[in-house]
Design a protein around this motif. Structure first.
Motif, PDB file in Angstrom:
ATOM      1  N   PRO A  71       9.640   2.256   3.235  1.00 40.82           N
ATOM      2  CA  PRO A  71      10.430   3.218   2.470  1.00 40.82           C
ATOM      3  C   PRO A  71       9.637   4.489   2.182  1.00 40.82           C
ATOM      4  CG  PRO A  71       9.746   1.382   1.081  1.00 40.82           C
ATOM      5  CD  PRO A  71       9.359   1.025   2.487  1.00 40.82           C
ATOM      6  N   VAL A  72      10.327   5.608   2.209  1.00 45.94           N
ATOM      7  CA  VAL A  72       9.719   6.925   2.014  1.00 45.94           C
ATOM      8  C   VAL A  72      10.377   7.583   0.808  1.00 45.94           C
ATOM      9  CG1 VAL A  72       9.263   9.172   3.039  1.00 45.94           C
ATOM     10  CG2 VAL A  72       9.334   7.139   4.494  1.00 45.94           C
ATOM     11  N   ILE A  73       9.572   7.985  -0.171  1.00 44.81           N
ATOM     12  CA  ILE A  73      10.084   8.685  -1.347  1.00 44.81           C
ATOM     13  C   ILE A  73       9.524  10.102  -1.338  1.00 44.81           C
ATOM     14  CG2 ILE A  73      10.224   8.741  -3.855  1.00 44.81           C
ATOM     15  CD1 ILE A  73       9.845   5.765  -3.906  1.00 44.81           C
ATOM     16  N   PRO A  74      10.368  11.115  -1.402  1.00 50.11           N
ATOM     17  CA  PRO A  74       9.857  12.491  -1.418  1.00 50.11           C
ATOM     18  C   PRO A  74       9.191  12.832  -2.738  1.00 50.11           C
ATOM     19  CG  PRO A  74      12.229  12.482  -1.736  1.00 50.11           C
ATOM     20  CD  PRO A  74      11.836  11.060  -1.427  1.00 50.11           C
ATOM     21  N   GLY A 107       0.824  -1.193   0.000  1.00 49.06           N
ATOM     22  CA  GLY A 107       0.000   0.000   0.000  1.00 49.06           C
ATOM     23  C   GLY A 107       0.863   1.250   0.000  1.00 49.06           C
ATOM     24  N   ALA A 108       0.238   2.401  -0.247  1.00 48.47           N
ATOM     25  CA  ALA A 108       0.981   3.659  -0.298  1.00 48.47           C
ATOM     26  C   ALA A 108       0.138   4.774   0.298  1.00 48.47           C
ATOM     27  CB  ALA A 108       1.358   4.002  -1.739  1.00 48.47           C
ATOM     28  N   VAL A 109       0.804   5.668   1.028  1.00 46.28           N
ATOM     29  CA  VAL A 109       0.152   6.834   1.605  1.00 46.28           C
ATOM     30  C   VAL A 109       0.872   8.079   1.090  1.00 46.28           C
ATOM     31  CG1 VAL A 109      -0.529   8.041   3.699  1.00 46.28           C
ATOM     32  CG2 VAL A 109      -0.468   5.535   3.674  1.00 46.28           C
ATOM     33  N   PHE A 130       5.533   3.765   1.597  1.00 45.55           N
ATOM     34  CA  PHE A 130       5.074   2.437   1.179  1.00 45.55           C
ATOM     35  C   PHE A 130       5.095   1.499   2.381  1.00 45.55           C
ATOM     36  CE2 PHE A 130       6.698   4.529  -2.542  1.00 45.55           C
ATOM     37  CZ  PHE A 130       5.792   4.199  -3.539  1.00 45.55           C
ATOM     38  N   CYS A 131       4.108   0.613   2.454  1.00 46.34           N
ATOM     39  CA  CYS A 131       3.987  -0.295   3.588  1.00 46.34           C
ATOM     40  C   CYS A 131       3.303  -1.578   3.127  1.00 46.34           C
ATOM     41  CB  CYS A 131       3.182   0.353   4.714  1.00 46.34           C
ATOM     42  SG  CYS A 131       1.472   0.744   4.270  1.00 46.34           S
ATOM     43  N   PRO A 132       3.398  -2.656   3.908  1.00 44.66           N
ATOM     44  CA  PRO A 132       2.633  -3.858   3.567  1.00 44.66           C
ATOM     45  C   PRO A 132       1.139  -3.548   3.553  1.00 44.66           C
ATOM     46  CG  PRO A 132       4.248  -4.324   5.285  1.00 44.66           C
ATOM     47  CD  PRO A 132       4.210  -2.840   5.126  1.00 44.66           C
TER      48      PRO A 132
END
Length: 247
Positions: free
Chosen positions: A190-193, A34-36, A205-207
């Motif tokens: 992981p974090v992408i700006p 998933g993504a936030v 991003f996360c499970p």
């Protein structure tokens, strides 16, 4: 501009065929991920990261940064308390920047607190493929982060050593996708700006199984969108030239 300090849009499952086919760093499916998305004014970015990341209740922030260095340069012998690994090696190729034949890689860990997040975000003044970060728990083996972030060393080399061709762009996307998938599988978020055009912020991003709790924590107290509203908001951002910054 947004009325609130920031806005959150969630995707319980990463949409590789829709949104994923538009953003620049990623290519193909990411699996059960998933993504936030967090959107904010670029001038508010440091403050927003410092609120959102500690709210996750994950103990640490892991970072990797890379720089090109002249010949003969070696990292200092001393290690500070935040260093996991600090090394230097010969670049695989020097088609560009021949005067900088070495690459420095530095892996660090910070407590996931507001002051530390502000320090980490200070490294994001210029978006580049030489930076990556992830949020994790203190129980995660720290060498797992080194393994995850080493994937990005290849990405860093490719983005600086070769001409920007369609084949190279595809390889870079596959490498970044592998980094995200592997990081999530090994227990990191992981974090992408975002690229700050028109908004700053991040994508975490996360499970998929962790997504409901992650979304709830990140969206506390602000406008939070899911479903078609979230998709529309993300597409609006992309339609205005927004994108994920290269890691």
């Amino acid at each position: 501009m947004m009325d609130e300090r920031y806005l959150v849009a969630g995707q319980p499952h990463w949409d590789s065929e829709g949104i994923g086919s538009v953003v620049s760093p990623l290519d193909g499916p990411l699996g059960d991920v998933g993504a936030v998305w967090v959107f904010c004014d670029p001038s508010e970015e440091r403050d927003v990261w410092a609120v959102v990341l500690p709210a996750l209740h994950q103990g640490e922030i892991f970072t990797w940064s890379a720089k090109l260095r002249p010949g003969g340069w070696e990292p200092p012998v001393e290690r500070d308390e935040r260093s996991l690994l600090w090394r230097s090696g010969e670049r695989a190729a020097t088609e560009q920047f021949p005067g900088l034949p070495r690459v420095e890689s530095r892996y660090q860990v910070f407590p996931n607190t507001e002051p530390a997040v502000r320090e980490v975000i200070g490294s994001l003044g210029t978006r580049s493929s030489g930076f990556a970060c992830a949020v994790g728990d203190r129980e995660e083996p720290r060498d797992s982060w080194i393994q995850s972030a080493q994937i990005m060393e290849s990405h860093f080399s490719l983005s600086r050593d070769f001409k920007n061709s369609m084949d190279l762009e595809s390889r870079r996307r596959r490498i970044a996708s592998l980094y995200v998938r592997f990081s999530v599988e090994t227990g990191f978020f992981p974090v992408i700006p975002l690229n700050k055009h028109p908004h700053g912020g991040l994508v975490l991003f996360c499970p998929a199984e962790s997504y409901p709790d992650v979304f709830r924590r990140m969206a506390s107290g602000v406008t939070a969108l899911e479903g078609s509203d979230a998709t529309q908001r993300i597409n609006d951002f992309l339609g205005q030239g927004g994108d994920l910054a290269y890691l």
